[in-house]
Design a protein around this motif. Structure first.
Motif: not given
Lengths: 195, 605
Positions: A77, A84, A86, A121, A177
């Motif tokens: 993940q 996605q 970087a 994040q 996530p």
């Protein structure tokens, strides 16, 4: 149908005999398991005792409980996020020979900017030590050896005084996530077809 | 637990804040909802902001497990981060700026025409439906986080631009009803910003403003610029805040700034012989946003490199490079959006060409300073009834409150303050001070949640009411002149300042409505005529003071009457507790009421 739970079985049928047997079995199982785990923890305690300086050859006993496999899902993940945002996988797969530093630098900006965003994040970072790097620090007896690594002339007894080389990082929070149950995490970047 | 929930239903992002209503604490406990949403295929992340984008995927595009949310899969309509990402690559299936469409009087806001100009097989939705989808998502996200406190039963405040017309307010309330919201209030965004400031200041807010202050609220959001004036008065020794004026609807915001920078860089690249494809422009706009934020907060930076990587897996060599310099930023943003202007420089609106493609009525003049100058001049008489002295040609604010992410940049905020202060100095007035302390990105949602708490009588409440007077067009009883349209008079139905939950007197004048046949009326609004009362009939007005709004329509149902029968009715206005205007037709006899609908139109777009 009404069931009265206060009733005591008056006849000895097969079901009740079976129930009684399994209760006894489970009881024994609990006792055995708790003894084994007690024995295990006392063994560990012995081997970690710092006072026992006498060196005995250690019998290699394979104990599967000491190590654990990590689940690949979270790693995949994170890889997906780094690709996605970087383009990390693309960048690492490039052969840098033949490109000049300005080309590499331009791509590195994309990777740096995106990775920074992803790390911010997903993780909350905290430095382990608040002192300035290259300053003198003292570790008192009983210091946390996982958080502080002693290097160089490691001799004598605590308190240890030395130079702080790296202030260390600790992750205080991880927020990845959630994933849909059926989602295939091995697809870290889908092929893209423009119509 | 009961909560007051504040929803900032923004043009580009939505935010939810909440305040506990049953706590004993002196200061209410306030939180922000982390909104669960799809962040990538199969991934559900929590973010404070829900991007207001709706993506309508092709049936072959995504696997069912790609769109799973805690409350089930979103097969046909995706919202949030993933929707925005998908839409960047497939714009024909993306709905954006639904809120701007919701307030656009030139289209039928109930007809399904979004995404605009999409191929026929793509599912289309109306601005109303899109708004409902965003609210539905927010409701589900709330339900997933607060399983004990059902969303429908909470006190919910949805914020809207102060310049929303009655139809747009009505449609927002309708979307809220569609998702089951029972206790709804609409609050103007600049007012929410003021509430948020009051909350941030605590009891000390009274030390920062004084009797006679006029606060200018400048809210530059992603898609709109919203202006309001709040005057400070006194009653029994207590300070009172009065929202005395709101500005026109200006479709101009932070998104325009990013786009302007991207075009600047594109022009630079074009000079080097590099022509960009649409996806590159989009990536560049994204890059410019980041670079702009970096440069505006760090004075030492003279340029920020911009890199647009190739789309394929080969990254090196095919990367497009440029840079955004301080000069670009100052030239584009400062000179373009915050130009030096005098108080008499007002936006120039040229008539649009007849062949203009249908689209949103974006502001033609990007100069926010000129829009503010026009607003202050137009509202020169806003404080007349309060007895504030010395306003003359334009309102002279004594304090300024900013809202919106674009104004976080000190260089832009300071420039705006300097320009306004230059106007004040020239007119011999004292300089205005900046009220700070509010979080410019989240203030609207937080202020809205706090408003729900204040409504229970626990803090200062801003007095407002209607920020516009409303009129119905009446054909005047003049002899007809061939070739001339019969002149129209305007009959005031709802006076300026009407408060929530009050009624205006019904019109003396009667109108004949034909049973079963819809009857149209022309409809007008004025944000400056403060003295007209219900029943005032105007036979002359200047174009600046009264604006024509979309027509309204009354339909008498045939129940108990004969089709074609003419029924004399009087018209009556009230402002609901929710904050929407309601017009009713009342027959001479009986106690029936027919609601008059806003925003009616014959044809779809």
């Amino acid at each position: 149908m009404n069931i009265d739970f206060s009733l005591v079985p008056v006849t000895l049928d097969v079901v009740h005999v079976g129930l009684a047997a399994s209760v006894i079995f489970l009881f024994l199982l609990v006792i055995i398991v708790s003894r084994v785990s007690k024995a295990k923890s006392s063994n560990q305690g012995d081997s970690l005792e710092p006072g026992s300086a006498e060196i005995k050859p250690v019998e290699p006993v394979v104990n599967e409980d000491l190590l654990k496999e990590t689940a690949p899902e979270a790693a995949l993940q994170l890889l997906m996020l780094l690709q996605q945002d970087a383009r990390l996988i693309d960048f690492i797969h490039e052969d840098l020979t033949g490109f000049d530093d300005s080309d590499v630098g331009a791509a590195a900006r994309v990777v740096h900017e995106g990775s920074k965003r992803v790390l911010q994040q997903v993780f909350s970072f905290q430095s382990i030590r608040n002192e300035e790097e290259e300053s003198r620090v003292t570790l008192e007896a009983g210091f946390n050896a996982t958080e502080n690594r002693l290097t160089g002339n490691v001799t004598g007894e605590a308190p240890f005084t030395g130079t702080l080389i790296h202030k260390g990082w600790k992750v205080t929070n991880v927020s990845l996530p959630q994933l849909a149950k059926e989602h295939d995490v091995t697809v870290v970047a889908p092929a893209e077809v423009e119509l | 637990m009961r909560y007051s929930i504040g929803i900032d239903l923004g043009t580009t992002n939505s935010v939810i804040s909440y305040v506990e209503l049953e706590g004993d604490a002196e200061e209410p406990v306030q939180g922000l909802l982390d909104i669960e949403q799809l962040t990538a295929a199969g991934s559900v992340g929590k973010k404070t902001q829900l991007p207001s984008f709706l993506y309508l995927p092709h049936e072959a595009e995504l696997a069912e497990s790609d769109t799973t949310l805690p409350w089930g899969p979103q097969k046909e309509r995706l919202t949030g981060v993933f929707a925005r990402e998908l839409g960047a690559k497939t714009p024909i299936r993306l709905i954006s700026s639904a809120k701007s469409w919701l307030s656009h009087g030139g289209v039928d806001r109930r007809s399904a025409f979004l995404p605009l100009n999409s191929p026929e097989e793509v599912l289309t939705l109306s601005p109303l439906q899109a708004t409902t989808e965003y609210l539905q998502h927010l409701k589900n996200a709330w339900g997933s986080a607060f399983t004990e406190s059902s969303f429908e039963e909470q006190d919910i405040t949805i914020t809207i631009p102060a310049s929303f017309d009655p139809a747009a307010r009505d449609l927002t309330a309708e979307a809220a009803r569609a998702v089951g919201i029972q206790h709804l209030t609409l609050l103007e965004e600049p007012q929410a910003a003021v509430y948020s400031w009051v909350k941030a200041m605590g009891e000390a807010w009274r030390d920062h403003v004084a009797l006679g202050d006029i606060i200018l609220v400048v809210d530059v959001g992603g898609g709109t610029t919203d202006l309001s004036l709040v005057a400070v008065t006194e009653d029994d020794g207590n300070l009172i805040l009065n929202r005395i004026a709101v500005g026109d609807h200006i479709l101009l915001g932070g998104d325009n700034m990013d786009l302007a920078l991207a075009y600047q860089v594109r022009a630079k690249l074009a000079k080097e012989g590099k022509n960009l494809q649409p996806w590159q422009i989009q990536a560049l706009t994204h890059g410019c946003r980041g670079a702009k934020e970096q440069m505006l907060t760090d004075d030492a930076l003279d340029s920020v490199p911009l890199v647009v990587p190739s789309r394929g897996s080969k990254m090196l060599g095919a990367t497009l490079r440029s840079e955004l310099t301080r000069q670009d930023v100052e030239q584009t943003l400062v000179a373009g959006f915050f130009p030096d202007a005098s108080i008499n420089d007002h936006p120039v609106e040229k008539p649009r060409g007849a062949l203009t493609q249908m689209g949103l009525p974006f502001a033609q003049d990007a100069g926010i300073t000129r829009h503010i100058a026009a607003f202050l001049s137009k509202q020169a008489s806003a404080t007349d009834q309060l007895g504030f002295a010395g306003q003359d040609d334009f309102i002279k604010p004594t304090a300024i409150l900013f809202n919106g992410g674009s104004l976080k940049a000190p260089i832009l905020a300071n420039r705006l303050v300097d320009i306004i202060n230059a106007w004040l100095s020239e007119a011999g007035a004292e300089k205005a001070r900046l009220l700070d302390g509010a979080d410019l990105d989240l203030a609207v949602a937080k202020g809205a949640a706090y408003f729900g708490y204040v409504k229970q009588g626990k803090g200062v409440r801003i007095r407002g009411g209607l920020a516009s007077a409303y009129y119905i067009g009446v054909e005047s009883a003049m002899p007809a002149v061939p070739g001339m349209e019969a002149p129209v008079e305007a009959l005031c139905l709802a006076p300026f300042g009407m408060e929530e939950g009050t009624d205006a007197a019904a019109s003396d004048r009667e109108f004949g409505l034909v049973v079963g046949q819809p009857v149209r009326f022309r409809f007008f609004g004025s944000t400056v005529r403060r003295d007209d009362v219900s029943g005032t009939l105007l036979d002359f007005w200047s174009p600046e003071e009264i604006e024509e709004l979309p027509e309204i329509q009354a339909t008498l149902t045939a129940e108990g009457r004969k089709e074609g029968e003419v029924v004399p009715v009087r018209l009556h206005a009230k402002v609901t507790e929710i904050g929407t205007l309601m017009l009713e037709a009342i027959p001479r006899e009986g106690d029936e009421r027919w609601q008059i609908e806003f925003d009616v139109r014959d044809s779809a777009v």
